[in-house]
Enzyme design. Sequence first.
Site, PDB file in Angstrom:
ATOM      1  N   ASP A 109       6.109  -5.951   8.477  1.00 31.29           N
ATOM      2  CA  ASP A 109       5.627  -5.299   7.266  1.00 31.29           C
ATOM      3  C   ASP A 109       5.479  -6.402   6.193  1.00 31.29           C
ATOM      4  OD1 ASP A 109       5.361  -3.224   5.224  1.00 31.29           O
ATOM      5  OD2 ASP A 109       7.433  -3.702   4.687  1.00 31.29           O
ATOM      6  N   ASP A 111       5.232  -5.995   2.034  1.00 28.74           N
ATOM      7  CA  ASP A 111       6.003  -5.873   0.786  1.00 28.74           C
ATOM      8  C   ASP A 111       7.459  -5.521   1.075  1.00 28.74           C
ATOM      9  OD1 ASP A 111       4.050  -5.957  -1.664  1.00 28.74           O
ATOM     10  OD2 ASP A 111       3.018  -4.897  -0.062  1.00 28.74           O
ATOM     11  N   ASP A 301      10.741  -2.442   5.630  1.00 29.84           N
ATOM     12  CA  ASP A 301      11.731  -1.997   4.634  1.00 29.84           C
ATOM     13  C   ASP A 301      11.497  -0.585   4.116  1.00 29.84           C
ATOM     14  OD1 ASP A 301       9.353  -2.606   3.166  1.00 29.84           O
ATOM     15  OD2 ASP A 301      10.569  -2.616   1.345  1.00 29.84           O
TER      16      ASP A 301
HETATM   17  O1  LIG Z   1       3.663  -1.333   3.955  1.00 31.01           O
HETATM   18  P1  LIG Z   1       3.925  -2.317   2.854  1.00 31.01           P
HETATM   19  O2  LIG Z   1       3.288  -3.647   3.099  1.00 31.01           O
HETATM   20  O3  LIG Z   1       5.389  -2.443   2.558  1.00 31.01           O
HETATM   21  O4  LIG Z   1       3.197  -1.662   1.583  1.00 31.01           O
HETATM   22  C1  LIG Z   1       3.763  -0.559   0.880  1.00 31.01           C
HETATM   23  C2  LIG Z   1       3.318  -0.626  -0.551  1.00 31.01           C
HETATM   24  O5  LIG Z   1       3.599  -1.963  -0.970  1.00 31.01           O
HETATM   25  C3  LIG Z   1       3.179  -2.341  -2.280  1.00 31.01           C
HETATM   26  O6  LIG Z   1       3.987  -1.677  -3.233  1.00 31.01           O
HETATM   27  C4  LIG Z   1       5.356  -2.082  -3.191  1.00 31.01           C
HETATM   28  O7  LIG Z   1       5.467  -3.470  -3.555  1.00 31.01           O
HETATM   29  C5  LIG Z   1       5.038  -3.781  -4.908  1.00 31.01           C
HETATM   30  C6  LIG Z   1       5.124  -5.296  -5.077  1.00 31.01           C
HETATM   31  O8  LIG Z   1       6.411  -5.779  -4.820  1.00 31.01           O
HETATM   32  C7  LIG Z   1       5.914  -3.018  -5.907  1.00 31.01           C
HETATM   33  O9  LIG Z   1       5.480  -3.282  -7.230  1.00 31.01           O
HETATM   34  C8  LIG Z   1       5.814  -1.513  -5.605  1.00 31.01           C
HETATM   35  O10 LIG Z   1       6.705  -0.798  -6.457  1.00 31.01           O
HETATM   36  C9  LIG Z   1       6.177  -1.222  -4.143  1.00 31.01           C
HETATM   37  O11 LIG Z   1       5.967   0.146  -3.833  1.00 31.01           O
HETATM   38  C10 LIG Z   1       1.718  -2.051  -2.467  1.00 31.01           C
HETATM   39  O12 LIG Z   1       1.342  -2.375  -3.777  1.00 31.01           O
HETATM   40  C11 LIG Z   1       1.396  -0.600  -2.129  1.00 31.01           C
HETATM   41  O13 LIG Z   1       0.012  -0.387  -2.234  1.00 31.01           O
HETATM   42  C12 LIG Z   1       1.836  -0.324  -0.695  1.00 31.01           C
HETATM   43  O14 LIG Z   1       1.569   1.036  -0.373  1.00 31.01           O
END
Ligand SMILES: O=P(O)(O)OC[C@H]1O[C@H](O[C@H]2O[C@H](CO)[C@@H](O)[C@H](O)[C@H]2O)[C@H](O)[C@@H](O)[C@@H]1O
Length: 357
Positions: A109, A111, A301
Amino acid sequence: MTKQKVVVADVSMAVVVPPELFMAEAKKPPLMPGGYITISKNKLLQNIEINGGARINAWVESMRASSPTSHRKFIQDQTTWMERHPSALKVFDEITNASKGKQIVMFLDYDGTLSPIVDDPDRAYMSDAMRATVRSLAGCFPTAIVSGRCRDKVYNFVKLAELYYAGSHGMDIRGPSKGSKYKKSPPSVLCQPASEYLPMIDEVYGLLLEKTKSTPGAKVENNKFCLSVHFRCVDEKKWSDLAAQVRSVLKDYPKLRLTQGRKVLEIRPTIKWDKGKALEFLLESLGYANCTDVFPIYIGDDRTDEDAFKVLRERGQGFGILVSKIPKDTSASYSLQEPSEVMEFLQRLVDWKRGFW
Ligand SMILES: O=P(O)(O)OC[C@H]1O[C@H](O[C@H]2O[C@H](CO)[C@@H](O)[C@H](O)[C@H]2O)[C@H](O)[C@@H](O)[C@@H]1O
Protein backbone atom coordinates in the site's frame (compact mmCIF):
# COMPACT_ATOMS: atom_id res chain seq x y z
CA MET A 1 -32.97 6.77 26.03
CA THR A 2 -30.65 4.03 27.33
CA LYS A 3 -27.05 4.46 26.24
CA GLN A 4 -24.43 1.71 26.17
CA LYS A 5 -20.80 2.34 26.95
CA VAL A 6 -18.43 1.30 24.22
CA VAL A 7 -14.65 1.18 24.38
CA VAL A 8 -13.18 1.98 21.00
CA ALA A 9 -10.18 -0.31 21.15
CA ASP A 10 -7.96 1.26 18.53
CA VAL A 11 -8.05 4.95 19.37
CA SER A 12 -7.70 4.78 23.16
CA MET A 13 -11.06 6.42 23.57
CA ALA A 14 -14.24 5.37 25.31
CA VAL A 15 -17.38 6.52 23.59
CA VAL A 16 -21.04 6.36 24.53
CA VAL A 17 -22.92 5.23 21.47
CA PRO A 18 -26.70 5.00 21.01
CA PRO A 19 -27.62 1.27 20.89
CA GLU A 20 -29.43 1.77 17.57
CA LEU A 21 -26.02 2.14 15.94
CA PHE A 22 -25.61 -1.59 16.44
CA MET A 23 -28.97 -2.66 15.05
CA ALA A 24 -27.46 -3.93 11.81
CA GLU A 25 -24.98 -6.19 13.52
CA ALA A 26 -25.93 -9.84 13.27
CA LYS A 27 -24.00 -10.55 16.44
CA LYS A 28 -23.68 -7.83 19.02
CA PRO A 29 -20.40 -7.72 20.94
CA PRO A 30 -20.53 -9.31 24.40
CA LEU A 31 -21.02 -7.07 27.40
CA MET A 32 -17.83 -6.76 29.46
CA PRO A 33 -17.66 -6.31 33.24
CA GLY A 34 -18.67 -2.76 34.08
CA GLY A 35 -21.22 -2.61 31.26
CA TYR A 36 -18.69 -1.86 28.55
CA ILE A 37 -18.62 -3.24 25.06
CA THR A 38 -15.15 -3.48 23.60
CA ILE A 39 -15.46 -2.76 19.94
CA SER A 40 -12.85 -1.68 17.47
CA LYS A 41 -13.30 1.61 15.70
CA ASN A 42 -13.27 -0.32 12.41
CA LYS A 43 -16.25 -2.41 13.45
CA LEU A 44 -18.06 0.63 14.76
CA LEU A 45 -17.51 2.48 11.50
CA GLN A 46 -18.44 -0.55 9.38
CA ASN A 47 -21.63 -0.86 11.35
CA ILE A 48 -22.44 2.78 10.86
CA GLU A 49 -21.77 2.34 7.17
CA ILE A 50 -24.26 -0.53 7.00
CA ASN A 51 -26.95 1.28 8.94
CA GLY A 52 -29.40 3.55 7.13
CA GLY A 53 -29.61 7.27 6.47
CA ALA A 54 -28.32 8.86 9.67
CA ARG A 55 -25.12 6.85 9.70
CA ILE A 56 -22.54 9.59 9.19
CA ASN A 57 -24.19 11.97 11.63
CA ALA A 58 -24.43 9.13 14.12
CA TRP A 59 -20.74 8.50 13.71
CA VAL A 60 -19.90 12.16 14.18
CA GLU A 61 -22.07 12.18 17.29
CA SER A 62 -20.32 9.13 18.69
CA MET A 63 -16.91 10.70 18.14
CA ARG A 64 -18.02 13.89 19.83
CA ALA A 65 -19.18 11.93 22.84
CA SER A 66 -15.72 10.47 23.26
CA SER A 67 -13.63 10.68 26.40
CA PRO A 68 -10.21 9.18 27.23
CA THR A 69 -10.18 5.58 28.40
CA SER A 70 -7.79 4.44 31.13
CA HIS A 71 -4.13 4.18 30.22
CA ARG A 72 -3.95 0.78 31.94
CA LYS A 73 -6.78 -0.65 29.81
CA PHE A 74 -5.09 0.64 26.68
CA ILE A 75 -1.75 -1.00 27.60
CA GLN A 76 -3.57 -4.30 28.26
CA ASP A 77 -5.29 -4.11 24.87
CA GLN A 78 -2.00 -3.27 23.20
CA THR A 79 -0.16 -6.22 24.80
CA THR A 80 -2.87 -8.73 23.90
CA TRP A 81 -3.05 -7.40 20.37
CA MET A 82 0.73 -7.59 19.90
CA GLU A 83 0.65 -11.22 21.04
CA ARG A 84 -1.88 -11.96 18.32
CA HIS A 85 -0.19 -9.82 15.67
CA PRO A 86 3.54 -9.93 16.45
CA SER A 87 5.99 -7.54 14.88
CA ALA A 88 7.08 -8.86 11.47
CA LEU A 89 10.60 -7.75 12.42
CA LYS A 90 10.64 -9.90 15.54
CA VAL A 91 9.41 -13.02 13.70
CA PHE A 92 11.42 -12.42 10.55
CA ASP A 93 13.03 -15.89 10.55
CA GLU A 94 9.64 -17.53 11.00
CA ILE A 95 8.36 -15.63 7.95
CA THR A 96 11.30 -16.45 5.70
CA ASN A 97 11.24 -20.12 6.79
CA ALA A 98 7.56 -20.32 5.81
CA SER A 99 8.38 -18.91 2.37
CA LYS A 100 11.19 -21.39 1.57
CA GLY A 101 10.77 -23.05 -1.82
CA LYS A 102 8.04 -20.58 -2.78
CA GLN A 103 8.01 -17.46 -4.92
CA ILE A 104 7.50 -14.37 -2.76
CA VAL A 105 5.31 -11.71 -4.41
CA MET A 106 5.18 -8.32 -2.69
CA PHE A 107 2.12 -6.05 -2.46
CA LEU A 108 2.58 -2.62 -0.89
CA ASP A 109 0.00 0.00 0.00
CA TYR A 110 1.25 3.59 -0.36
CA ASP A 111 -0.11 6.15 2.15
CA GLY A 112 0.75 5.27 5.73
CA THR A 113 2.83 2.29 4.53
CA LEU A 114 5.56 3.66 2.26
CA SER A 115 4.98 7.31 3.15
CA PRO A 116 4.04 8.86 6.49
CA ILE A 117 0.55 10.31 6.92
CA VAL A 118 0.67 14.09 6.46
CA ASP A 119 -1.97 16.84 6.41
CA ASP A 120 -1.68 17.63 2.71
CA PRO A 121 -2.34 14.57 0.49
CA ASP A 122 -0.43 16.25 -2.35
CA ARG A 123 2.72 16.28 -0.25
CA ALA A 124 2.77 12.68 0.94
CA TYR A 125 6.28 12.02 -0.36
CA MET A 126 8.19 8.83 0.22
CA SER A 127 11.82 9.18 1.23
CA ASP A 128 14.68 8.49 -1.17
CA ALA A 129 15.82 5.74 1.19
CA MET A 130 12.41 4.06 0.97
CA ARG A 131 12.47 4.38 -2.84
CA ALA A 132 15.92 2.77 -2.99
CA THR A 133 14.70 -0.08 -0.77
CA VAL A 134 11.59 -0.68 -2.89
CA ARG A 135 13.77 -0.64 -6.01
CA SER A 136 16.03 -3.33 -4.52
CA LEU A 137 12.96 -5.29 -3.44
CA ALA A 138 11.60 -5.25 -6.99
CA GLY A 139 14.94 -6.65 -8.15
CA CYS A 140 14.39 -9.63 -5.86
CA PHE A 141 10.62 -10.28 -6.08
CA PRO A 142 7.70 -9.24 -8.29
CA THR A 143 6.38 -6.11 -6.55
CA ALA A 144 3.12 -4.18 -6.84
CA ILE A 145 1.87 -0.93 -5.32
CA VAL A 146 -1.82 -1.13 -4.43
CA SER A 147 -3.33 2.24 -3.55
CA GLY A 148 -6.57 4.16 -3.14
CA ARG A 149 -4.99 6.97 -5.11
CA CYS A 150 -5.23 7.30 -8.84
CA ARG A 151 -2.53 5.28 -10.55
CA ASP A 152 -0.73 8.22 -12.17
CA LYS A 153 -0.52 10.08 -8.89
CA VAL A 154 0.87 7.17 -6.94
CA TYR A 155 3.33 6.50 -9.78
CA ASN A 156 4.52 10.12 -9.53
CA PHE A 157 5.27 9.60 -5.86
CA VAL A 158 6.97 6.20 -6.22
CA LYS A 159 8.66 6.80 -9.61
CA LEU A 160 9.76 3.20 -10.15
CA ALA A 161 8.98 1.89 -13.62
CA GLU A 162 9.73 -1.73 -12.80
CA LEU A 163 6.71 -2.16 -10.52
CA TYR A 164 3.08 -3.14 -11.04
CA TYR A 165 0.63 -0.40 -10.03
CA ALA A 166 -2.96 -0.88 -8.95
CA GLY A 167 -4.55 2.55 -8.39
CA SER A 168 -8.11 3.58 -7.40
CA HIS A 169 -8.34 0.81 -4.78
CA GLY A 170 -7.27 -1.76 -7.37
CA MET A 171 -9.66 -0.59 -10.12
CA ASP A 172 -6.83 0.54 -12.41
CA ILE A 173 -4.03 -1.97 -12.89
CA ARG A 174 -0.99 -1.63 -15.10
CA GLY A 175 2.15 -3.69 -15.53
CA PRO A 176 5.75 -2.46 -15.35
CA SER A 177 6.63 0.19 -17.92
CA LYS A 178 10.29 -0.82 -17.81
CA GLY A 179 11.48 -4.38 -18.32
CA SER A 180 11.56 -6.17 -15.03
CA LYS A 181 12.72 -9.76 -14.74
CA TYR A 182 9.10 -10.70 -14.30
CA LYS A 183 7.56 -8.71 -17.15
CA LYS A 184 9.45 -7.91 -20.33
CA SER A 185 6.60 -6.95 -22.63
CA PRO A 186 5.65 -3.28 -23.21
CA PRO A 187 3.45 -1.55 -20.61
CA SER A 188 -0.19 -2.33 -20.91
CA VAL A 189 -3.29 -1.54 -18.98
CA LEU A 190 -4.19 -4.89 -17.55
CA CYS A 191 -7.48 -4.18 -15.87
CA GLN A 192 -9.98 -1.33 -15.48
CA PRO A 193 -13.20 -2.96 -14.28
CA ALA A 194 -14.96 0.35 -13.50
CA SER A 195 -14.31 2.24 -16.73
CA GLU A 196 -18.04 2.79 -17.39
CA TYR A 197 -18.15 4.83 -14.16
CA LEU A 198 -15.69 7.47 -15.35
CA PRO A 199 -18.30 10.05 -16.50
CA MET A 200 -20.26 9.58 -13.27
CA ILE A 201 -17.16 9.97 -11.10
CA ASP A 202 -16.21 13.18 -12.94
CA GLU A 203 -19.71 14.55 -12.50
CA VAL A 204 -19.78 13.75 -8.77
CA TYR A 205 -16.30 15.24 -8.38
CA GLY A 206 -17.59 18.57 -9.73
CA LEU A 207 -20.64 18.45 -7.47
CA LEU A 208 -18.59 17.62 -4.39
CA LEU A 209 -16.11 20.43 -5.09
CA GLU A 210 -18.99 22.87 -5.28
CA LYS A 211 -20.87 21.49 -2.28
CA THR A 212 -17.90 21.28 0.09
CA LYS A 213 -16.28 24.61 -0.73
CA SER A 214 -18.07 26.20 2.23
CA THR A 215 -16.32 23.81 4.65
CA PRO A 216 -12.87 25.18 5.50
CA GLY A 217 -10.14 22.55 5.26
CA ALA A 218 -12.19 20.05 3.24
CA LYS A 219 -10.41 18.69 0.20
CA VAL A 220 -11.87 16.63 -2.62
CA GLU A 221 -9.41 14.43 -4.49
CA ASN A 222 -10.15 12.89 -7.87
CA ASN A 223 -8.67 9.41 -7.92
CA LYS A 224 -10.04 8.61 -11.40
CA PHE A 225 -12.29 5.64 -10.57
CA CYS A 226 -13.04 6.86 -7.06
CA LEU A 227 -13.05 10.06 -5.04
CA SER A 228 -11.71 11.07 -1.64
CA VAL A 229 -13.18 13.77 0.60
CA HIS A 230 -10.54 14.60 3.20
CA PHE A 231 -11.50 15.93 6.61
CA ARG A 232 -8.10 15.77 8.36
CA CYS A 233 -7.88 19.58 8.26
CA VAL A 234 -11.57 20.24 8.97
CA ASP A 235 -12.55 21.50 12.41
CA GLU A 236 -14.30 18.63 14.18
CA LYS A 237 -17.29 20.91 14.75
CA LYS A 238 -17.75 20.98 10.98
CA TRP A 239 -17.57 17.22 10.39
CA SER A 240 -21.31 16.76 10.47
CA ASP A 241 -21.79 19.61 7.94
CA LEU A 242 -19.28 17.97 5.65
CA ALA A 243 -20.86 14.53 6.06
CA ALA A 244 -24.26 16.03 5.22
CA GLN A 245 -22.85 17.78 2.14
CA VAL A 246 -21.37 14.51 0.86
CA ARG A 247 -24.56 12.60 1.54
CA SER A 248 -26.69 15.22 -0.18
CA VAL A 249 -24.66 14.67 -3.36
CA LEU A 250 -24.53 10.87 -3.14
CA LYS A 251 -28.26 10.37 -2.57
CA ASP A 252 -28.75 10.78 -6.33
CA TYR A 253 -26.05 8.23 -7.16
CA PRO A 254 -27.08 4.80 -5.85
CA LYS A 255 -24.36 3.17 -7.96
CA LEU A 256 -21.71 4.79 -5.79
CA ARG A 257 -20.89 3.78 -2.24
CA LEU A 258 -19.24 5.51 0.65
CA THR A 259 -16.53 4.00 2.82
CA GLN A 260 -14.09 5.51 5.26
CA GLY A 261 -10.34 5.56 5.56
CA ARG A 262 -7.97 7.60 7.69
CA LYS A 263 -9.76 10.94 8.07
CA VAL A 264 -11.13 10.51 4.58
CA LEU A 265 -14.51 9.63 3.08
CA GLU A 266 -14.03 7.45 0.03
CA ILE A 267 -16.59 7.27 -2.77
CA ARG A 268 -16.40 4.41 -5.20
CA PRO A 269 -18.45 2.30 -7.62
CA THR A 270 -20.60 -0.43 -6.09
CA ILE A 271 -18.90 -3.07 -8.26
CA LYS A 272 -17.47 -6.09 -6.49
CA TRP A 273 -13.86 -5.08 -6.88
CA ASP A 274 -11.39 -4.13 -4.18
CA LYS A 275 -7.74 -4.48 -3.22
CA GLY A 276 -8.29 -8.20 -2.56
CA LYS A 277 -9.56 -8.75 -6.10
CA ALA A 278 -6.63 -6.72 -7.42
CA LEU A 279 -4.22 -8.97 -5.53
CA GLU A 280 -5.82 -12.09 -7.05
CA PHE A 281 -5.79 -10.51 -10.51
CA LEU A 282 -2.10 -9.66 -10.22
CA LEU A 283 -1.18 -13.14 -9.01
CA GLU A 284 -3.01 -14.54 -12.02
CA SER A 285 -1.27 -12.10 -14.40
CA LEU A 286 2.07 -13.21 -13.01
CA GLY A 287 1.15 -16.84 -13.68
CA TYR A 288 0.53 -17.88 -10.06
CA ALA A 289 -3.25 -18.34 -10.18
CA ASN A 290 -3.38 -21.97 -9.13
CA CYS A 291 0.12 -22.40 -7.78
CA THR A 292 0.80 -23.76 -4.35
CA ASP A 293 4.38 -22.52 -4.43
CA VAL A 294 3.63 -18.80 -4.29
CA PHE A 295 4.00 -16.71 -1.13
CA PRO A 296 2.28 -13.30 -1.37
CA ILE A 297 3.07 -10.71 1.29
CA TYR A 298 0.72 -7.71 1.53
CA ILE A 299 1.62 -4.70 3.70
CA GLY A 300 -0.96 -1.98 4.37
CA ASP A 301 -2.31 0.33 7.04
CA ASP A 302 -5.92 1.03 6.15
CA ARG A 303 -9.38 -0.53 6.18
CA THR A 304 -9.33 -1.05 2.41
CA ASP A 305 -6.23 -3.24 2.86
CA GLU A 306 -8.30 -5.64 4.93
CA ASP A 307 -9.88 -7.00 1.71
CA ALA A 308 -6.43 -8.15 0.62
CA PHE A 309 -5.57 -9.55 4.07
CA LYS A 310 -8.79 -11.57 3.96
CA VAL A 311 -7.98 -13.00 0.52
CA LEU A 312 -4.60 -14.20 1.79
CA ARG A 313 -6.22 -15.84 4.82
CA GLU A 314 -8.82 -17.53 2.62
CA ARG A 315 -6.19 -18.77 0.17
CA GLY A 316 -4.00 -19.93 3.06
CA GLN A 317 -1.04 -18.43 1.24
CA GLY A 318 1.47 -15.87 2.45
CA PHE A 319 0.20 -13.34 4.95
CA GLY A 320 -0.78 -9.75 5.60
CA ILE A 321 1.10 -7.23 7.70
CA LEU A 322 -0.85 -4.33 9.21
CA VAL A 323 1.01 -1.07 9.74
CA SER A 324 -0.34 0.36 12.97
CA LYS A 325 0.82 1.65 16.32
CA ILE A 326 -2.50 0.86 17.94
CA PRO A 327 -4.65 -2.27 18.16
CA LYS A 328 -7.13 -2.63 15.28
CA ASP A 329 -9.52 -5.29 14.10
CA THR A 330 -7.57 -6.96 11.31
CA SER A 331 -7.18 -10.11 9.23
CA ALA A 332 -3.44 -9.45 8.98
CA SER A 333 -1.15 -11.93 10.72
CA TYR A 334 1.66 -9.58 11.70
CA SER A 335 2.22 -5.92 12.39
CA LEU A 336 4.71 -3.14 11.86
CA GLN A 337 4.41 0.18 13.62
CA GLU A 338 5.19 2.75 10.94
CA PRO A 339 6.78 3.29 7.51
CA SER A 340 10.32 3.28 8.95
CA GLU A 341 9.70 -0.28 10.21
CA VAL A 342 8.24 -1.22 6.82
CA MET A 343 11.50 -0.06 5.23
CA GLU A 344 13.56 -2.09 7.70
CA PHE A 345 11.45 -5.19 7.00
CA LEU A 346 11.74 -4.76 3.21
CA GLN A 347 15.50 -4.22 3.45
CA ARG A 348 15.85 -7.39 5.54
CA LEU A 349 13.94 -9.33 2.88
CA VAL A 350 16.34 -8.02 0.24
CA ASP A 351 19.37 -8.92 2.37
CA TRP A 352 17.94 -12.37 3.08
CA LYS A 353 17.30 -13.00 -0.62
CA ARG A 354 20.84 -11.88 -1.47
CA GLY A 355 22.20 -14.23 1.17
CA PHE A 356 23.39 -11.55 3.60
CA TRP A 357 20.94 -12.40 6.35
O1 LIG B 1 -4.63 3.01 -0.27
P1 LIG B 1 -3.74 4.15 0.14
O2 LIG B 1 -2.55 4.30 -0.74
O3 LIG B 1 -3.37 4.06 1.59
O4 LIG B 1 -4.67 5.44 -0.07
C1 LIG B 1 -5.72 5.78 0.84
C2 LIG B 1 -5.90 7.26 0.83
O5 LIG B 1 -4.59 7.81 1.01
C3 LIG B 1 -4.46 9.23 0.93
O6 LIG B 1 -5.05 9.81 2.08
C4 LIG B 1 -4.39 9.47 3.29
O7 LIG B 1 -3.05 10.02 3.29
C5 LIG B 1 -2.99 11.47 3.23
C6 LIG B 1 -1.52 11.86 3.12
O8 LIG B 1 -0.77 11.35 4.18
C7 LIG B 1 -3.68 12.06 4.46
O9 LIG B 1 -3.66 13.47 4.40
C8 LIG B 1 -5.13 11.55 4.52
O10 LIG B 1 -5.74 12.00 5.72
C9 LIG B 1 -5.17 10.01 4.48
O11 LIG B 1 -6.51 9.55 4.40
C10 LIG B 1 -5.05 9.74 -0.35
O12 LIG B 1 -4.96 11.14 -0.37
C11 LIG B 1 -6.49 9.27 -0.52
O13 LIG B 1 -6.98 9.70 -1.76
C12 LIG B 1 -6.50 7.74 -0.48
O14 LIG B 1 -7.84 7.28 -0.61
